[in-house]
Each structure stands twice: as structure tokens, then as C-alpha cells.
Scaffold this motif. Sequence first.
Motif, PDB file in Angstrom:
ATOM      1  N   LYS A 131       0.849  -1.187   0.000  1.00  0.00           N
ATOM      2  CA  LYS A 131       0.000   0.000   0.000  1.00  0.00           C
ATOM      3  C   LYS A 131       0.889   1.243   0.000  1.00  0.00           C
ATOM      4  CE  LYS A 131      -1.855  -1.313   3.895  1.00  0.00           C
ATOM      5  NZ  LYS A 131      -2.654  -1.362   5.149  1.00  0.00           N
ATOM      6  N   MET A 153     -12.440   0.469   1.503  1.00  0.00           N
ATOM      7  CA  MET A 153     -11.187   0.367   2.256  1.00  0.00           C
ATOM      8  C   MET A 153     -11.347   1.052   3.599  1.00  0.00           C
ATOM      9  SD  MET A 153      -8.086  -0.601   2.496  1.00  0.00           S
ATOM     10  CE  MET A 153      -6.936  -0.319   3.833  1.00  0.00           C
ATOM     11  N   GLY A 155      -9.157   2.045   6.963  1.00  0.00           N
ATOM     12  CA  GLY A 155      -7.786   2.081   7.458  1.00  0.00           C
ATOM     13  C   GLY A 155      -7.499   3.305   8.297  1.00  0.00           C
ATOM     14  N   ASP A 161      -3.451   3.612   3.335  1.00  0.00           N
ATOM     15  CA  ASP A 161      -4.784   3.025   3.240  1.00  0.00           C
ATOM     16  C   ASP A 161      -5.737   3.858   2.383  1.00  0.00           C
ATOM     17  OD1 ASP A 161      -3.912   1.041   5.009  1.00  0.00           O
ATOM     18  OD2 ASP A 161      -4.485   2.227   6.745  1.00  0.00           O
ATOM     19  N   THR A 173     -13.806   4.901   0.824  1.00  0.00           N
ATOM     20  CA  THR A 173     -12.720   4.825   1.804  1.00  0.00           C
ATOM     21  C   THR A 173     -13.238   5.338   3.142  1.00  0.00           C
ATOM     22  OG1 THR A 173     -11.887   7.000   1.120  1.00  0.00           O
ATOM     23  CG2 THR A 173     -10.848   5.059   0.122  1.00  0.00           C
TER      24      THR A 173
END
Length: 216
Positions: A131, A153, A155, A161, A173
Motif C-alpha cells: 500500500k 477500504m 484504514g 490506506d 474509503t
Amino acid sequence: MKLVEVLEQQYGLDHDTAVESSNTFLRALRARPDDESFTIDEWPAHLWRNALPKNYKHITKNISAEWINLRFKNLALTNDVIHLLETLREDYLLGLITNGSSRAQWQKIERLGLRKYFDCVLVSGDLPWEKPDQQIFFEACKKLNVEPKTCIMVGDRLETDIKGGKKAELGGTVWVPLQKDEVASDMPDFTINKVTELPEVLPNSPKFKHSTSKIC
């Protein structure tokens, strides 16, 4: 600070020396979390040997064992997080992507018993990417047999992330900042204070039933 307490209370180091030794060890570990010329448990002991003052080298093995125990105690999943993962997995595919050397990351994954909560686990040390390279996200999608646009995602690091999720053009995200005053440069789609708030931003929340989305 737990390490500092142990060095002070169990081994008699003064506060400043305990702080300096702990910081020296942690800086060295972050710079190089693994060295395959040592066993996975010998490597931190080697770093401690270099971090401790000359008259305290004899405690190297003990303080290294103390650190390993402290590390996994504090990394362990809470009951709330375990419940979250188990509930999510009823309706979603879950993938774990972690950056780092293969041995060090798999040690954490195995000791924390994480595999059973995820349908896919990728460690960058086993792959040609890490990543935020979009390819590692595509690999996770491939393993899960899903399209990137159907994935979210989640993170705590913007530079890996969130940035990576956006580069891979995932469906969304979600950022969980480690520090309250941290500012989002790569704007996530959602920001939550703790991971257990995730259901609040997922499709069909709060019970998140009957969803076809996937989470990486």
C-alpha cells in the motif's frame, strides 16, 4: 510508556535512561522490523542489546520477552471488535491487507488469531507491491472474486490506506484516525472515531443485513 515502567520498576533504570533505551529500541524496530539472519524472536533481542546501556546488557533477553508480551497484549482484538468482525462477515467478504516484512506480519496475524475473521489476508512482504500501490488492492479483489468498485477500504493511515484505496478507485474509503488532531490531506469518503462505528457508514446500516458490498 509501559516499557519505561517495566525498565524502571523491574530492572532499576532511572527514568531518563529507560525513556532513551525504549525510544532507541522502537526507532530501530520501525526502521527494520525483521532480519532473517536472526530468528523472529531473536531479532528484537538483538535490537534491545544495542539500545540498553552497557551495564544493563544482561537484561536483554528478559526485556525483549517483556516487550513481546506487552506488544501482543495491547494489539489483541477487543470483544467489541471481534463482535464487529463476526457480524460483518455474515453479510460481507472481509479482506486484510498489511504492509511489512513477511515474517513479522505473519507473526502478528497468527499470534492474534486474525485469519479466522478474514476471507483474504495479504502481506506486502509476500508480494511485489505494498500500500498505496493500487495493485495490492486489485490482488485482494481478485482473491475475493469481486470488483474494486464494490469494495470499501477501512484504514487508519492516510498515506497508505486511504490514498491506496482512492488510487485503486474502490467504492469508498473510511478513515479511522490514530490521533484526533490529524488532518486528512487525501480526503476519505468517511471519517469515524473508532472502527466499531463502521456500521454507521455502511450500506443498509445499522444492522447491515442483505448487502452485497465487500470490505477490504
